[in-house]
Design a protein around this motif. Structure first.
Motif, PDB file in Angstrom:
ATOM      1  N   GLY A 299       0.784  -1.226   0.000  1.00 35.08           N
ATOM      2  CA  GLY A 299       0.000   0.000   0.000  1.00 35.08           C
ATOM      3  C   GLY A 299       0.814   1.273   0.000  1.00 35.08           C
ATOM      4  N   LEU A 300       0.235   2.302  -0.588  1.00 40.05           N
ATOM      5  CA  LEU A 300       0.848   3.622  -0.629  1.00 40.05           C
ATOM      6  C   LEU A 300      -0.236   4.675  -0.825  1.00 40.05           C
ATOM      7  CD1 LEU A 300       0.717   4.427  -3.882  1.00 40.05           C
ATOM      8  CD2 LEU A 300       2.747   3.020  -3.994  1.00 40.05           C
ATOM      9  N   VAL A 301       0.152   5.924  -0.665  1.00 42.97           N
ATOM     10  CA  VAL A 301      -0.747   7.061  -0.894  1.00 42.97           C
ATOM     11  C   VAL A 301      -0.049   8.025  -1.842  1.00 42.97           C
ATOM     12  CG1 VAL A 301      -2.033   8.967   0.155  1.00 42.97           C
ATOM     13  CG2 VAL A 301      -1.733   6.818   1.416  1.00 42.97           C
ATOM     14  N   ARG A 302      -0.755   8.463  -2.851  1.00 40.88           N
ATOM     15  CA  ARG A 302      -0.191   9.434  -3.785  1.00 40.88           C
ATOM     16  C   ARG A 302      -0.805  10.812  -3.521  1.00 40.88           C
ATOM     17  NH1 ARG A 302       3.185   6.720  -6.681  1.00 40.88           N
ATOM     18  NH2 ARG A 302       2.769   4.572  -7.369  1.00 40.88           N
ATOM     19  N   ILE A 303       0.047  11.823  -3.577  1.00 41.45           N
ATOM     20  CA  ILE A 303      -0.348  13.204  -3.312  1.00 41.45           C
ATOM     21  C   ILE A 303      -0.243  14.004  -4.597  1.00 41.45           C
ATOM     22  CG2 ILE A 303       0.058  15.246  -1.896  1.00 41.45           C
ATOM     23  CD1 ILE A 303      -0.703  12.718  -0.309  1.00 41.45           C
ATOM     24  N   VAL A 304      -1.299  14.724  -4.919  1.00 44.82           N
ATOM     25  CA  VAL A 304      -1.287  15.645  -6.054  1.00 44.82           C
ATOM     26  C   VAL A 304      -1.431  17.056  -5.496  1.00 44.82           C
ATOM     27  CG1 VAL A 304      -2.368  16.325  -8.218  1.00 44.82           C
ATOM     28  CG2 VAL A 304      -2.344  13.903  -7.545  1.00 44.82           C
ATOM     29  N   TYR A 305      -0.377  17.856  -5.640  1.00 46.05           N
ATOM     30  CA  TYR A 305      -0.413  19.233  -5.159  1.00 46.05           C
ATOM     31  C   TYR A 305      -1.140  20.113  -6.167  1.00 46.05           C
ATOM     32  CZ  TYR A 305       3.107  17.680  -1.817  1.00 46.05           C
ATOM     33  OH  TYR A 305       3.775  17.009  -0.823  1.00 46.05           O
ATOM     34  N   GLY A 306      -1.995  20.994  -5.660  1.00 42.97           N
ATOM     35  CA  GLY A 306      -2.748  21.881  -6.523  1.00 42.97           C
ATOM     36  C   GLY A 306      -1.869  22.923  -7.186  1.00 42.97           C
ATOM     37  N   GLY A 307      -2.410  23.533  -8.234  1.00 38.97           N
ATOM     38  CA  GLY A 307      -1.683  24.582  -8.931  1.00 38.97           C
ATOM     39  C   GLY A 307      -0.502  24.083  -9.736  1.00 38.97           C
TER      40      GLY A 307
END
Length: 754
Positions: A299-307
């Protein structure tokens, strides 16, 4: 006009009688650097001491280092918002008032309703976010929690007439005090407004001094008082420490009457997930089935930063995150977001309920579970402070004394947020916890602020019901600033096994230090439609949001959505029982915990499309949202989305759908059915896609997780509420491995989203 910034008297580089100044055209008035020195009390230049009126006036302390600490003034304009000067937060106010949106550059505390700073009256709140005006020396500062004991200032609708008398309450210097302990107020005469500037002139020696930056400029008296401007620049004639030759007491304030729309729109917005503190919405998407370093389902978590700020990956084994990826850990099975350390950056709580840990004797125990908090930072998530791990038999409070046992499933469900006064909290479900000799009764751990962790189960003092084997109390948890809701979907009601129940709690702590118990709901409760039957799983899915009733001035109540996906319904057309057809119910909950049903959503009643069928599992997920969280809740602003992941659409087996309603309106008048190809949702319905299995609502979008396809690795779609309620056609944002900077890898991307 001039810029004045000084160290406190007696500091290493200046003395009480020296000055540090420079003249700059239209420069910003600096906030004073303060220390513990206080000159003898005397009549202030800005006016006499004032401790009873203008309680909406705010003292801002910016920075904790004595050498760089500043003080400013401001005004509470909404329960969670202070209006002040942007230059208070600028690196060099003389160079301009540009300040970045997001977390303040230095830790900032707002003191509201405290005319005498030596007392404990009023409220204190951390400032967690800044929203600067695009062109004026104005900024709205968001507080960590609402202030309900002080009536906010009313923003005026027009600039004052030339010559009109105005008042300015502030916490800045006086004629004889470097750091006065009492709020003062001065009288000024309005000049003629020029664009966004309002000139004001001191009357009878009144002046705007250092530390008064951001102070409210008020017209009228009593109930007619209106905030028309914010003090920003001044000659500071007669202020303590100013050049004795300077006698001018004129000042310039930034108008707010003509930007009241900006004030209103900003103060009505909900908090956003902002891991890098830049004021732009970020998104966390879990893939608990992903293979990591060769370990399947680690398992993992992916982060998408805005802008367009990029993406990153969060997993066990990274610097600052304890443990390592192992087969079947399922890191990211649950997610929650809050600002744990109140630094203005969103922090991410990640549940790993299938983590294997050793017990006290060193014997490996399967599926004990733990929860890790990964901290936000200006450089991005997990770029600053090391993470915190919450695990049984470690930490503080009852976490330290709790035994790790196989199958506890700690972190199976999570809820996090902030209480009404801004205190962060985290609730961690442990549905496999044994209570005494009773297996899988369940429970949860509750952490509020810096208080020790508390363990809660149905045998806890003053809790309704009793802990019975197999209840799975804590399998679902939802929370807002007022309440907690904890599901026990396998609870036996009467003779009905796995009928399910939901327990309502308050963030107010009882005498034992746990959340005060308020009520229990099940389908045999008075005023709950339906009846408890075996396998209903009432409470398998939950969501809670703040709600402002029509008679309220703030969001005092809550709305609670409860999914019951195992509900058996009779198909009205055929007369046959349809097991696992499912349903959802929405309740209104008052501050005291009393409740009432406001909507029953099932496919057997008018206004709800479709017929109940075997395995529809309506209510397997639920999501509530309020598009105007500061306003009175209406059918136009409050929405509930109900997942029906087992629905067969157009003959496509278990393709799934989402049904959207207003729980405050008529179901028939507000229904929208979201399937592939509608509402901007891309693609076409496919077998076993289970649309509606993962839902998350915000004030602007419904986030729809589709871990079972059609995208190879899964996807999440952010659908604007307007597309689902008003026939809108705004663009849908899709997060999908293989695009937007996300690597083309994974197995169940979209299993959880925040």
């Amino acid at each position: 006009m001039r810029y004045l910034r000084r160290r406190a008297p007696g500091s290493a580089t200046t003395t009480a009688g020296s000055t540090s100044r420079r003249a700059v055209a239209a420069s910003a008035l600096a906030a004073v650097t303060l220390a513990s020195f206080h000159a003898p009390a005397a009549l202030a230049v800005v006016g006499p001491a004032e401790t009873s009126a203008a309680d909406f006036a705010v003292r801002l302390d910016i920075g904790t280092d004595e050498a760089t600490h500043r003080a400013c003034s401001g005004a509470l304009v909404a329960p969670e918002w202070v209006l002040t000067a942007a230059s208070c937060f600028a690196d060099d106010p003389a160079a301009g008032h540009d300040v970045a949106a997001g977390a303040p550059p230095a830790a900032t505390t707002a003191t509201i309703g405290r005319g005498d700073l030596t007392t404990s009256e009023g409220e204190e709140r951390a400032v967690v976010a800044l929203v600067p005006h695009e062109s004026r020396d104005l900024v709205l500062a968001r507080l960590a929690g609402s202030v309900t004991t002080v009536v906010p200032a009313v923003v005026g609708t027009a600039a004052p007439a030339a010559g009109e008398q105005l008042t300015v309450p502030g916490y800045g210097r006086t004629a004889t005090e470097w750091s006065p302990v009492q709020r003062h107020v001065g009288t000024f005469a309005a000049g003629t407004a020029v664009g966004g500037d309002l000139p004001i002139s001191g009357v009878a020696g009144a002046a705007v001094c250092a530390g008064d930056t951001g102070a409210p400029v008020l017209s009228g008296t009593g109930a007619g008082t209106a905030l028309v401007a914010v003090a920003t620049r001044s000659w500071q004639g007669g202020c303590f420490g100013a050049d004795p030759a300077e006698t001018r007491t004129d000042a310039v304030a930034s108008r707010v009457d003509d930007v009241r729309g900006w004030v209103g729109a900003t103060t009505r917005t909900a908090r956003i997930v902002d891991f890098n503190c830049d004021g732009i919405r970020d998104v966390a998407v879990a893939d608990p089935a992903a293979t990591v370093n060769g370990s399947a389902r680690a398992g993992l978590v992916r982060i998408v930063y805005g802008g367009g700020a990029g993406t990153t990956e969060i997993r066990q084994g990274l610097n600052g995150i304890e443990g390592g990826p192992e087969t079947d850990d399922r890191f990211g099975f649950s997610l929650a977001t809050y600002d744990r350390n109140l630094d203005g950056c969103t922090d991410l709580a990640v549940g790993t309920p299938y983590e294997h840990l050793d017990d006290a004797a060193g014997v490996a125990q399967a599926d004990t579970g733990w929860v890790q908090v990964v901290y936000g930072d200006r450089a991005g998530l997990n770029s600053g402070r090391a993470g915190t791990t919450y695990v049984q038999a470690a930490g503080d409070g009852q976490l330290a004394t709790a035994a790790r046992e196989a199958g506890d499933l700690m972190g199976y469900a999570l809820a996090a947020g902030h209480t009404g006064d801004g205190t962060p909290f985290l609730a961690i479900g442990t549905p496999g916890e044994d209570v005494g000799s009773k297996a899988d009764t369940g429970g949860f751990f509750y952490l509020q602020g810096d208080r020790p962790a508390k363990a809660v189960n149905q045998d806890s003092s003053n809790y309704g019901g009793a802990a019975d084997p197999g209840d799975r109390f804590g399998a679902s948890i939802a929370a807002d600033s007022h309440h907690l809701a904890v599901g026990a979907p396998n609870e036996t009601i009467g003779s009905a096994t796995a009928a399910g129940s939901v327990h309502l709690l308050s963030h107010t702590l009882d005498t034992t230090g746990v959340p005060a118990y308020q009520a229990v709901l099940n389908q045999d409760s008075d005023a709950v439609s339906g009846g408890s039957e075996s396998g209903d799983e009432f409470g398998a899915a939950l969501d809670l949001i703040e709600y402002r009733p029509s008679a309220g001035t703030t969001s005092t109540d809550s709305l609670l959505a409860v999914g019951s996906p195992g509900e058996c319904l009779v198909n009205a057309a055929t007369g046959q029982n349809r097991p696992d057809a499912g349903r959802a119910v929405v309740f209104r909950v008052t501050p005291g915990g009393s409740w009432s049903e406001v909507a029953n959503i099932e496919q057997n009643q008018p206004g709800v499309s479709g017929d109940p069928e075997d395995g529809d599992r309506m209510g397997a997920s639920v999501a509530l949202a309020n598009t105007d969280p500061a306003g009175v809740g209406t059918a136009e602003t409050v929405h509930v989305a109900v997942g029906v992941p087992g629905e067969t659409v157009g003959g496509v087996s278990r393709s799934g759908l989402v049904q959207v309603y207003s729980p405050l309106g008529t179901l028939a008048g507000t229904e929208f059915q979201l399937v592939a190809g509608t509402g901007g949702l891309p693609g076409t319905a496919g077998a076993e896609q289970h649309l509606g299995s993962v839902l998350h609502g915000t004030g602007t979008h419904l986030y729809v997780g589709m871990p079972d396809g059609p995208a190879t690795y899964g996807a999440v779609h952010a659908v604007p509420w307007g597309n689902l309620t008003a026939g809108g056609s705004a663009a849908v944002t899709t997060y999908q491995p293989g695009s937007g900077g996300l690597p083309a890898a994974g197995a169940a991307f979209g299993s959880a989203v925040r």
